[in-house]
Every structure is written in structure tokens, then in C-alpha cells.
Design a protein around this motif. Structure first.
Motif, PDB file in Angstrom:
ATOM      1  N   LYS A   1      77.247 105.614 104.877  1.00 22.26           N
ATOM      2  CA  LYS A   1      76.363 104.496 105.208  1.00 22.26           C
ATOM      3  C   LYS A   1      76.595 104.019 106.636  1.00 22.26           C
TER       4      LYS A   1
ATOM      5  N   LEU B   1      75.035  97.063  92.624  1.00 23.31           N
ATOM      6  CA  LEU B   1      73.832  97.128  91.785  1.00 23.31           C
ATOM      7  C   LEU B   1      74.120  96.626  90.371  1.00 23.31           C
TER       8      LEU B   1
ATOM      9  N   SER C   1      81.953  98.799  95.494  1.00 22.77           N
ATOM     10  CA  SER C   1      81.104  99.921  95.908  1.00 22.77           C
ATOM     11  C   SER C   1      79.643  99.492  95.860  1.00 22.77           C
TER      12      SER C   1
ATOM     13  N   THR D   1      77.413 101.066  94.041  1.00 20.79           N
ATOM     14  CA  THR D   1      77.069 101.140  92.618  1.00 20.79           C
ATOM     15  C   THR D   1      77.490  99.846  91.930  1.00 20.79           C
TER      16      THR D   1
ATOM     17  N   TYR E   1      68.017 115.045  98.842  1.00 19.96           N
ATOM     18  CA  TYR E   1      68.196 115.222  97.396  1.00 19.96           C
ATOM     19  C   TYR E   1      67.617 116.540  96.878  1.00 19.96           C
TER      20      TYR E   1
ATOM     21  N   ALA F   1      71.657 100.191 100.357  1.00 20.40           N
ATOM     22  CA  ALA F   1      72.826 101.039 100.631  1.00 20.40           C
ATOM     23  C   ALA F   1      72.649 101.868 101.906  1.00 20.40           C
TER      24      ALA F   1
ATOM     25  N   SER G   1      76.050  99.120 100.273  1.00 22.25           N
ATOM     26  CA  SER G   1      77.168 100.048 100.105  1.00 22.25           C
ATOM     27  C   SER G   1      77.850 100.247 101.452  1.00 22.25           C
TER      28      SER G   1
ATOM     29  N   GLY H   1      83.142 100.624  99.236  1.00 11.77           N
ATOM     30  CA  GLY H   1      82.923  99.182  99.338  1.00 11.77           C
ATOM     31  C   GLY H   1      81.466  98.863  99.133  1.00 11.77           C
TER      32      GLY H   1
ATOM     33  N   VAL I   1      64.266 100.520  97.315  1.00 11.56           N
ATOM     34  CA  VAL I   1      65.303 101.257  98.049  1.00 11.56           C
ATOM     35  C   VAL I   1      64.757 101.720  99.398  1.00 11.56           C
TER      36      VAL I   1
END
Ligand SMILES: *Cc1c(COP(=O)(O)O)cnc(C)c1O
Length: 427
Positions: free
Chosen positions: A206, A85, A80, A82, A345, A179, A201, A213, A151
């Protein structure tokens, strides 16, 4: 068009009659190619990358293709974004007692991965592009900081040069969390290949996807070796592949985890990878068309800042509104017009999300937030003023690779209609 058309939210006729295509670029272009590729893995009865009766080496093939096309020697598929990272930070040796600089605007996974590595995130502010601003690094830097994660948000480049100079000056590692931005370029170079490690990601949201993945990429054989080991229980298989044949296992091995990519994932990603450039070409064209149509009719419309327009993937258009209230109203009105839009967000910098704000973890005493840093880590209101100001008044329009020119025109018309009704950008 009437001077002011009645908004659909007030009972008028919507700018579009049908919903737009869903905003999952890679998934919406999946077809027989992904079907055949994953069937081949099933038929070979070999869904694991390292062994089986007839391993197809799909993950390896995907890694090789990425590396070849982006001219970077070491690519590793993981489970993934995550995981990418976490594996990146573990490869860099980041851990207890360390701080990592994270931009104020990002997804929870970025600071979450830092915490998973037993380090603590400290937040730096953004510039007009909503991406990390090198000028704010000095505010959060101290000698407990070991790395910076940049990012590129929603397909737009970060101003990397000043960030890289700051990092080199203070001997900090730079991780690019791309990502949301596979295919973004900065000054002609792919994001993900500029810092020490790039983290990708392939989750559903994405650009290219296999549902879940991720991947990391690096120019450094040392970081690659550590990443491979961390992602596979400390083991390094395929030693010969990149010329590590004589590595002494007893000397080099350390405890790792399992963040491996499955062959089914790899097979789908080989096909998705081939489609990314075409998707980017269409998205960039449609975005430009919408921008042109909007600026023609709305003389003072404002957009999210741009660092390097040539490197944008076109996957989103950020409209900058006067304040949070107008942004929320425009968002609601656009939905009624059958036009997709969103406030990123919830209009909050990531440090205001409860689990980060309250520094809560699954560990005893909220470890690692309770680590006795020389300079305590506190998250406060007004900590990153630019992020707090901009994220709640930026309205994002997703740009799907399936949009037709007509769809793009209808999106522009819908925005114009809403802006005129609310007297935004018209003066
Ligand atoms: C989606 C995302 C991630 C996490 O990726 P997963 O594959 O869902 O683990 C990390 N960082 C950013 C900026 C993301 O948008």
C-alpha cells in the motif's frame, strides 16, 4: 527510432537496461526517520499502546495526525486492512442474515471480511473506472442488504455521489475500503471520509506501510465507540480521550476480539504518514508525463476511465487494450523491456476466485453461505459483464514515487514500442 523496433522479447535491445524500482511505495522511502521512531519505542520498553513503563503513545499520535489532517474526528489504528473492514462491519452491527454489496473488482480481503462477519457478499458491477457503478446497485439490492463497500482500485476515485444517494434512500451503510488508495480524493474530499466508515491498510503493497497495519475513520461517535470495543475485547480504555467518561461499562460492553495496533507499527506510521503527500506529488507528475508522451505518439491509445482526475494519487496507470490476448502479450513484452506491468487479480472479477466462487469457508456446512436467505446468493458467469470484460484487458503500469523523469520517458517509450509492434493504438 525505426518504424518498428525489434521487441526485447524477440531478441531486440530492451527499452531499459536496468529494472525499475520495486513497487512498494512506502517501503522504498523508509529511512532513518522510521528507524529512530521505532527505536524510541524499543528504548522505552513499551511496545503496547495502552500500558507499559514509558508508553510513547505513537499509535495515538498517528490517529490524531490522520484525524487532524483529514478533518475527521475519530480514527482508530488496527492490526491490518482486513481487520479494519471487520471492525467497521462489527461497529455497524452487520452479521448473520445480512448481505453486503461488494464491487466485482477488488482484493479477496473485501468479500473475506464480509464472510468473517457472518454475512454474505453480493457483487455489483463496475463502470469504466473499474470502480463500483451506482447504476448496477439496483440489480443486487434486496431488503437483506445492509451495507455497500466501495473500493477505489489502485489510487483512483469512486463516483461516490450516486452511491451515497442510493445508500441513503435504502438506509444502507457505506464503507470505503481505501486499502489501495490512501490520499485519493473525490470532489475535493478524501476517500475514507465520505461514507460512514473508511477502512485503511498499511500492508507492504500500500501507499504507506508498516508491513502490516490498518485503520478505520468515522464521523460518528457511536460507530467509533463500537469499533474501539470490538477491536479490544469489548473494552473501552481512554474513555476520557473523546469524551466518553460516563459510559456505563456493564450496559455498553459486548464481546470483542483483538485487532489492536502495536506501538512499533504506530511509530513507523507516524513517519510514513508525513511522506505520503510528497509521494503523491511525484507519482501524479510522472503519471501525467507518461500519459502525455503516450498520447502524443499513439493517437488511439485508450486508458482506464477516470471519475475525477484531480483526486487520483497517480500510483498506477491503466492501459485499456482491445482484448485479453493482446493484454497478455503486451504484459509479457513489457517485462522483457524491463518495464513493470501487471494484469490485476489474474484478469478475473473477485467472485471467480475459487473460495468465493465455490462459497467455501472454514465453518461447518460452509456457514454463512448456507444461510437461508429469502433471495438465494448465487455467483454466475456473466454476473458483472463490465467487470469481466474490462479487468482482463486492462494492463496496469505501477508508478513508483522513486521514478525519475527519465524512467517515466523510458516507460512511455517501451509501451510505444510494444504497441507499435502489435499494432495497438496506432490507427
Ligand atoms: C490489501 C487490501 C486489503 C487488506 O489489507 P491487509 O492489510 O492486507 O489485511 C483489503 N482491501 C483491499 C482492496 C486491499 O487491496
Amino acid at each position: 527510432m525505426n518504424p518498428i523496433d525489434t521487441l526485447a522479447i524477440n531478441g531486440g535491445k530492451p527499452a531499459r537496461q536496468r529494472p525499475l524500482p520495486p513497487n512498494y511505495p512506502g517501503a522504498t522511502v523508509m529511512d532513518e526517520a522510521e528507524g529512530k521512531a521505532s527505536s524510541a519505542v524499543v528504548r522505552a520498553q513499551s511496545p503496547f499502546r495502552y500500558y507499559g513503563p514509558d508508553v510513547q503513545h505513537a499509535v495515538r499520535h498517528f490517529e490524531n495526525e490522520m484525524g487532524r489532517e483529514w478533518s475527521i474526528p475519530y480514527v482508530l489504528g488496527v492490526s491490518s486492512g482486513t481487520a479494519a473492514l471487520i471492525v467497521a462491519m462489527k461497529a455497524l452491527g452487520i452479521g448473520i442474515g445480512d448481505k453486503v454489496i461488494v464491487p466485482a473488482i477488488t482484493f479477496l480481503a473485501t468479500p473475506g471480511a464480509v464472510v468473517c462477519c457472518n454475512a454474505v457478499p453480493v457483487f455489483a458491477d463496475v463502470d469504466d473506472s473499474l470502480n463500483l457503478d451506482a447504476a448496477s446497485l439496483e440489480n443486487v439490492y434486496d431488503d437483506e442488504v445492509k451495507a455497500i463497500i466501495v473500493v477505489p482500485i489502485l489510487g483512483t476515485p469512486v463516483d461516490m455521489d450516486p452511491i451515497m444517494s442510493f445508500a441513503r434512500k435504502h438506509k444502507l451503510a457505506v464503507i470505503e475500503d481505501i486499502a489501495q488508495s490512501c490520499g485519493v480524493k473525490y470532489k475535493g474530499n478524501y476517500a475514507g471520509t465520505i461514507g460512514d466508515i473508511g477502512a485503511f491498510s498499511f500492508q507492504m503493497n500500500k501507499l504507506i506501510t508498516s508491513g502490516e497495519g490498518g485503520a478505520i475513520m468515522t464521523h460518528s461517535p457511536e460507530l467509533y465507540e463500537r469499533a474501539v470495543r470490538y477491536h479490544d475485547q469489548g473494552i473501552m480504555r481512554e474513555k476520557e480521550r473523546f469524551g466518553f467518561p460516563d459510559v456505563d461499562e456493564a450496559e455498553r460492553a459486548f464481546v470483542g476480539q483483538n485487532y489492536r495496533m502495536s506501538e512499533l507499527t504506530g511509530a513507523i506510521l507516524v513517519e510514513q504518514w508525513k511522506k505520503r503527500s510528497q509521494m503523491i506529488t511525484v507519482m501524479r507528475d510522472r503519471k501525467q508525463q507518461i500519459v502525455d508522451e503516450l498520447t502524443r505518439v499513439l493517437p488511439s491509445i485508450r486508458f482506464r476511465g477516470v471519475i475525477d482526475a484531480a483526486g487520483d494519487t497517480g500510483s498506477s496507470l491503466g492501459l485499456l487494450l482491445p482484448d485479453a490476448a493482446h493484454t497478455q502479450k503486451a504484459n509479457d513484452a513489457l517485462h522483457a523491456e524491463q518495464i513493470e506491468s501487471f494484469i490485476l487479480y489474474g484478469g478475473q472479477p473477485v467472485y471467480k476466485i475459487p473460495q468465493i466462487w465455490r462459497q467455501r469457508t472454514a465453518d461447518k456446512h460452509n456457514f454463512p453461505f448456507n444461510y437461508p436467505y429469502r433471495r438465494a446468493v448465487r455467483y454466475e458467469d456473466g454476473m458483472c459483464p463490465k467487470a469481466e470484460d474490462l479487468v482482463c484487458r486492462t494492463l496496469f503500469i505501477p508508478i513508483s514515487p522513486l521514478l525519475t523523469e527519465e524512467d517515466a520517458s523510458q516507460i512511455a517509450n517501451g509501451v510505444v514500442k510494444v504497441y507499435k509492434a502489435y499494432r495497438i493504438g496506432t490507427a
